[in-house]
Design a protein around this motif. Sequence first.
Motif, PDB file in Angstrom:
ATOM      1  N   LYS A   1       0.833  -1.208   0.000  1.00  0.00           N
ATOM      2  CA  LYS A   1       0.000   0.000   0.000  1.00  0.00           C
ATOM      3  C   LYS A   1       0.866   1.255   0.000  1.00  0.00           C
ATOM      4  O   LYS A   1       0.551   2.239  -0.676  1.00  0.00           O
ATOM      5  N   ARG A   2       1.946   1.229   0.772  1.00  0.00           N
ATOM      6  CA  ARG A   2       2.846   2.385   0.802  1.00  0.00           C
ATOM      7  C   ARG A   2       3.469   2.616  -0.570  1.00  0.00           C
ATOM      8  O   ARG A   2       3.531   3.756  -1.054  1.00  0.00           O
ATOM      9  N   GLN A   3       3.944   1.559  -1.206  1.00  0.00           N
ATOM     10  CA  GLN A   3       4.533   1.697  -2.533  1.00  0.00           C
ATOM     11  C   GLN A   3       3.508   2.201  -3.541  1.00  0.00           C
ATOM     12  O   GLN A   3       3.812   3.060  -4.377  1.00  0.00           O
ATOM     13  N   ALA A   4       2.278   1.690  -3.459  1.00  0.00           N
ATOM     14  CA  ALA A   4       1.228   2.113  -4.386  1.00  0.00           C
ATOM     15  C   ALA A   4       0.948   3.602  -4.231  1.00  0.00           C
ATOM     16  O   ALA A   4       0.736   4.321  -5.221  1.00  0.00           O
ATOM     17  N   ALA A   5       0.955   4.094  -2.994  1.00  0.00           N
ATOM     18  CA  ALA A   5       0.707   5.516  -2.761  1.00  0.00           C
ATOM     19  C   ALA A   5       1.822   6.352  -3.382  1.00  0.00           C
ATOM     20  O   ALA A   5       1.563   7.405  -3.995  1.00  0.00           O
ATOM     21  N   LEU A   6       3.068   5.898  -3.258  1.00  0.00           N
ATOM     22  CA  LEU A   6       4.185   6.649  -3.817  1.00  0.00           C
ATOM     23  C   LEU A   6       4.236   6.558  -5.342  1.00  0.00           C
ATOM     24  O   LEU A   6       4.797   7.444  -6.005  1.00  0.00           O
ATOM     25  N   LEU A   7       3.656   5.509  -5.909  1.00  0.00           N
ATOM     26  CA  LEU A   7       3.648   5.344  -7.364  1.00  0.00           C
ATOM     27  C   LEU A   7       2.487   6.063  -8.047  1.00  0.00           C
ATOM     28  O   LEU A   7       2.405   6.065  -9.274  1.00  0.00           O
ATOM     29  N   ALA A   8       1.615   6.671  -7.253  1.00  0.00           N
ATOM     30  CA  ALA A   8       0.442   7.339  -7.832  1.00  0.00           C
ATOM     31  C   ALA A   8       0.848   8.445  -8.792  1.00  0.00           C
ATOM     32  O   ALA A   8       0.155   8.712  -9.782  1.00  0.00           O
ATOM     33  N   ASP A   9       1.975   9.108  -8.520  1.00  0.00           N
ATOM     34  CA  ASP A   9       2.428  10.190  -9.395  1.00  0.00           C
ATOM     35  C   ASP A   9       2.791   9.671 -10.784  1.00  0.00           C
ATOM     36  O   ASP A   9       2.700  10.402 -11.779  1.00  0.00           O
ATOM     37  N   LEU A  10       3.183   8.391 -10.865  1.00  0.00           N
ATOM     38  CA  LEU A  10       3.555   7.797 -12.155  1.00  0.00           C
ATOM     39  C   LEU A  10       2.387   7.126 -12.860  1.00  0.00           C
ATOM     40  O   LEU A  10       2.218   7.262 -14.076  1.00  0.00           O
TER      41      LEU A  10
END
Length: 220
Positions: free
Chosen positions: A62-71
């Motif tokens: 979930k943390r990684q998904a949140a950080l990947l939202a910009d991409l």
Amino acid sequence: MNAPNADAELAFAVTEARAAELAAVPTLRFAVRVSDTTGVPIQSITLSTAIRIAPAKRRYSKRQAALLADLFGAPSRWVDTMRPLTWARVTTVVPAFTGEIVADLPVECGHDNELAVAKYFHAVRADEVPLQFLFSGTIFHTDRQGSLRTRRISWSSEAPFALPAEVWHDAVSGPHGHRWLRLSGDRFDALCAYRSRRGLTDWDAVVDALTAGEENGTAT
């Protein structure tokens, strides 16, 4: 038995990645095993390599998904938005060999935080990153009669590699481990004035002072 005028037939495999020592900029060195099954003497190869991250080939927390939202946007859209990310295009010369050789492929690790690859690695700090290596170029070899021949590397020549994310982070966190932010001239001037007023010695101290004020709820 090989035909007397057989052309070289190459296969590729990426076997290792490590942070380069004494490089001017953060760099990874990939070991690429080049194999020829025909046994003809290879004089040299002008090897062009495109490297892409294949983000859809792994799962994310979930943390990684949140950080990947910009991409890639929200995970619900990833089936449409999560496409391969181009990392680098590298050309190198593979020296003479017969049968098999391991070539060294140096790849710079861009750490400008505006770059898509840097954003991806910022989100993924552990586990493995799926890479795709796509090869092209020209083979120079001699045939069974000793005549020089050339052949293009097939467009379908490629190899996967699972890169441990920490290898990339080790490279960019070494002696050159600085991150870059793009600022307008006005904002840079404002930061310079702030640094001067506070008597701060470097930009890390400026960021520390600004974020400490934010965390304390005080104006700076």
